[in-house]
Write an enzyme that holds these catalytic residues in place. Structure first.
Site, short mmCIF file in Angstrom:
data_model
loop_
_atom_site.label_atom_id
_atom_site.label_comp_id
_atom_site.label_asym_id
_atom_site.label_seq_id
_atom_site.Cartn_x
_atom_site.Cartn_y
_atom_site.Cartn_z
N LYS A 104 0.86 -1.15 -0.12
CA LYS A 104 0.00 -0.18 0.17
C LYS A 104 0.98 1.30 0.04
CE LYS A 104 -1.91 2.62 2.97
NZ LYS A 104 -1.71 3.87 2.27
N GLU A 117 9.72 0.52 10.71
CA GLU A 117 10.78 1.78 10.51
C GLU A 117 9.92 3.26 10.69
OE1 GLU A 117 13.70 1.48 9.87
OE2 GLU A 117 14.08 -0.55 8.90
N CYS A 160 13.43 10.45 7.07
CA CYS A 160 13.65 9.93 8.76
C CYS A 160 14.98 10.00 9.20
CB CYS A 160 12.95 8.61 8.76
SG CYS A 160 13.78 7.45 7.51
N GLU A 180 9.98 15.55 15.83
CA GLU A 180 10.39 15.46 14.39
C GLU A 180 9.22 16.33 13.62
OE1 GLU A 180 9.08 11.86 12.40
OE2 GLU A 180 11.09 11.56 11.30
P1 NAD Z 1 2.17 7.91 8.43
O1 NAD Z 1 2.40 7.29 9.53
O2 NAD Z 1 0.78 8.97 8.36
O3 NAD Z 1 1.66 6.92 7.01
C1 NAD Z 1 2.70 5.98 6.46
C2 NAD Z 1 1.95 5.02 5.99
O4 NAD Z 1 0.93 4.43 7.02
C3 NAD Z 1 0.80 5.49 4.94
O5 NAD Z 1 0.81 4.60 3.59
C4 NAD Z 1 -0.43 5.63 5.59
O6 NAD Z 1 -1.47 5.67 4.74
C5 NAD Z 1 -0.45 4.44 6.44
N1 NAD Z 1 -1.38 4.63 7.67
C6 NAD Z 1 -2.11 5.60 8.28
N2 NAD Z 1 -2.89 5.23 9.27
C7 NAD Z 1 -2.78 3.74 9.20
C8 NAD Z 1 -3.36 2.69 10.09
N3 NAD Z 1 -4.36 3.34 11.09
N4 NAD Z 1 -3.20 1.65 9.83
C9 NAD Z 1 -2.52 0.93 8.81
N5 NAD Z 1 -1.82 2.06 7.73
C10 NAD Z 1 -1.82 3.36 8.13
O7 NAD Z 1 3.57 8.41 7.98
P2 NAD Z 1 3.75 9.56 6.69
O8 NAD Z 1 3.52 10.84 7.17
O9 NAD Z 1 3.72 8.95 5.44
O10 NAD Z 1 5.45 9.58 6.57
C11 NAD Z 1 6.28 10.20 7.44
C12 NAD Z 1 6.79 9.56 8.55
O11 NAD Z 1 7.25 8.40 8.13
C13 NAD Z 1 7.67 10.21 9.31
O12 NAD Z 1 7.47 10.12 10.87
C14 NAD Z 1 9.03 9.70 9.11
O13 NAD Z 1 10.09 9.68 9.85
C15 NAD Z 1 8.67 8.21 8.78
N6 NAD Z 1 9.60 7.35 8.08
C16 NAD Z 1 10.44 6.49 8.68
C17 NAD Z 1 11.52 5.83 8.01
C18 NAD Z 1 12.43 4.84 8.44
O14 NAD Z 1 12.90 4.29 7.72
N7 NAD Z 1 12.65 4.65 9.66
C19 NAD Z 1 11.48 6.19 6.44
C20 NAD Z 1 10.60 7.22 5.94
C21 NAD Z 1 9.93 7.69 6.84
#
Ligand code: NAD
Length: 454
Positions: free
Chosen positions: A154, A229, A263, A356
């Site tokens: 997804k 992650e 991240c 963050e």
């Molecule tokens: P997010 O948590 O809002 O969404 C991430 C994904 O999860 C999206 O596809 C979203 O649709 C889905 N999602 C949202 N709610 C959900 C639920 N209840 N159940 C299942 N899936 C759900 O994050 P974002 O805003 O898209 O990305 C930014 C974040 O990602 C930042 O905190 C960043 O640090 C983190 N990030 C971490 C890494 C790493 O490798 N550690 C890499 C990239 C980004």
């Protein structure tokens, strides 16, 4: 089915309408993916390897197309977007060597022979954020497919275009129908269904720490395997004995790359007090030179933020009157632009320093000595990445052993190499991706004892 309109972050104009899957459609694809697992797991290791190499080579011949799509959809600079598409190719090539090397062990035991097997898990649900749509997807599906699993992926709602294209390229490469499926949709519908549908045997989630914690709770119900992650607030530690000029010249890229939506962004800059002024004056020159412009230009070092929502979130961290040390430039006109911004917080309790932001904002604090630097660096709920700048090899080793983070670099700000493990300490995640051991996260170890007594 509902629809979502993808908006270009650079022009603010609509780009494409994407159909979002509902619950019933998600379940249908998951069932198809489970059926495909029954045959994919039995494909001869050599054939599976060949198909993955083929997938890599088809991705390779579409690097430019994929990169242009990412510039359009996510506002990534063209240079970064080419690297990202190339990373998917490299990860596929790297793990294409795995099917033929998925070794178990033969363990000496009394009265028989004991062998371990690395068995695939089944359907893997990969949930991807919007900040690096291609690489993060590939870090999941590359090793997952190599180990004999099938995948539902997804993408983030706002950045689905490259993932959808990768799904089509997999079919072109000869990966059998049903083995790798991209399901655009909402997190609260498609993502949550991955967690609750028992046919999905493992979740690979990359995203915010808040959503990750909810997914971890959800997975507990079925003791579903999970890799997380999550967020970061990484420290870039500059010692007085480092090459200050080089550290300062490289510090903008360490936090403003991908408009800070990384991240691993080094969004806390810790500078030894004795060189603080010298560093800051060189850093200011570098920040002001950092090219923020149309991401399609070859010269661009930073593009816009990904969405109006993200721009509003970043602005919230800088209310009227926040003391700003200095800022870089940004274009005028349409686009979700935010100029690279350097803050001098009063202390470590400052909100912009602790949380963050996921935008081009860095907070700078001075430190006194090595122990002070380690203490300040570790004063965070996160522990993903970080850099240590010093010419003293002993100090570099001591500090890199003491900083609680999964991916550190010394005299460099690079975080990701597909040959090496990637993941976080503390609330930055659980488990590791990439590198030689990633296959372990996509297999169960099965132990079989053969009694050889007469
Ligand atoms: P997010 O948590 O809002 O969404 C991430 C994904 O999860 C999206 O596809 C979203 O649709 C889905 N999602 C949202 N709610 C959900 C639920 N209840 N159940 C299942 N899936 C759900 O994050 P974002 O805003 O898209 O990305 C930014 C974040 O990602 C930042 O905190 C960043 O640090 C983190 N990030 C971490 C890494 C790493 O490798 N550690 C890499 C990239 C980004």
């Amino acid at each position: 089915m509902s629809k979502f309109t993808v908006i270009s972050p650079t022009t603010e104009k609509p780009v494409k309408e994407i159909e979002l899957a509902d619950l019933a459609a998600t379940d249908l694809v998951i069932a198809k993916t489970e059926k495909a697992f029954q045959t994919w797991r039995k494909v001869n290791p050599g054939d599976r390897a060949r198909l993955l190499r083929n997938f890599a080579s088809i991705v390779d011949s579409h690097i430019e197309e994929l990169a242009q799509l990412e510039v359009l959809n996510s506002g990534h600079t063209i240079g970064n977007a080419r690297w990202e598409a190339g990373n998917v190719r490299d990860v596929l090539n790297y793990y294409s060597a795995a099917p033929e090397r998925l070794f178990g062990k033969q363990i000496p035991v009394p009265n028989g022979i004991d062998i371990t097997f690395k068995e695939p898990l089944g359907v893997i649900g990969i949930i991807v954020p919007w900040n690096f749509p291609m690489p993060i997807a590939g870090w999941g599906f590359g090793p997952a497919l190599a180990a004999g699993n099938t995948v539902v992926l997804k993408p983030a709602e706002i950045t689905p275009m490259t993932a959808i294209r990768l799904g089509e390229l997999a079919i072109e490469a000869g990966i059998p129908e049903g083995v790798f499926n991209v399901i655009p949709g909402k997190g609260s519908i498609v993502g949550e269904r991955f967690v609750t549908n028992p046919l999905v045997r493992k979740i690979v989630f990359t995203g915010s720490t808040t959503v990750g914690k909810g997914i971890m709770r959800g997975c507990a119900d079925q003791v579903k395997r999970l890799t997380l992650e999550l967020g970061g607030k990484s420290a870039n530690i500059i010692f007085a004995d480092s090459d200050i000029q080089k550290a300062a010249a490289n510090a903008p890229g360490a936090v403003f790359d991908n408009a800070g939506q990384d991240c691993c962004a080094r969004s806390r800059l810790l500078v030894q007090r004795s060189v603080f002024d010298k560093f800051m004056s060189e850093f200011e020159v570098a920040v002001k030179k950092f090219r923020v412009e149309d991401p399609a230009l070859e010269t661009a070092e930073m593009g816009p933020l990904v969405s109006a929502t993200q721009l509003a979130r970043v602005k919230e961290y800088l209310p009227q009157g926040t003391p700003i040390a200095f800022q870089g430039t940004k274009p005028e006109g349409p686009g979700y632009w935010f100029a690279p911004t350097v803050l001098l917080p009063k202390d470590a309790n400052d909100r912009a320093y602790r949380e963050e932001i996921f935008g081009p904002v860095v907070s700078v604090l001075p430190f006194e000595d090595e122990a002070d630097a380690i203490r300040i660096a570790n004063d965070s709920d996160y522990g993903l990445s970080g850099s240590i700048w010093s010419r003293d090899i002993g100090r570099a080793i001591r500090v890199s052993r003491a900083v609680e983070a999964g991916n550190l670099s010394v005299n460099s700000n690079s975080s990701v190499r597909y040959w090496t493990p990637f993941g976080g300490y503390k609330q930055s995640g659980l488990g590791r991706e990439l590198g030689p051991d990633a296959l372990d996260a996509f297999t169960e170890v099965k132990n079989v004892f053969f009694d050889t007594q007469e």
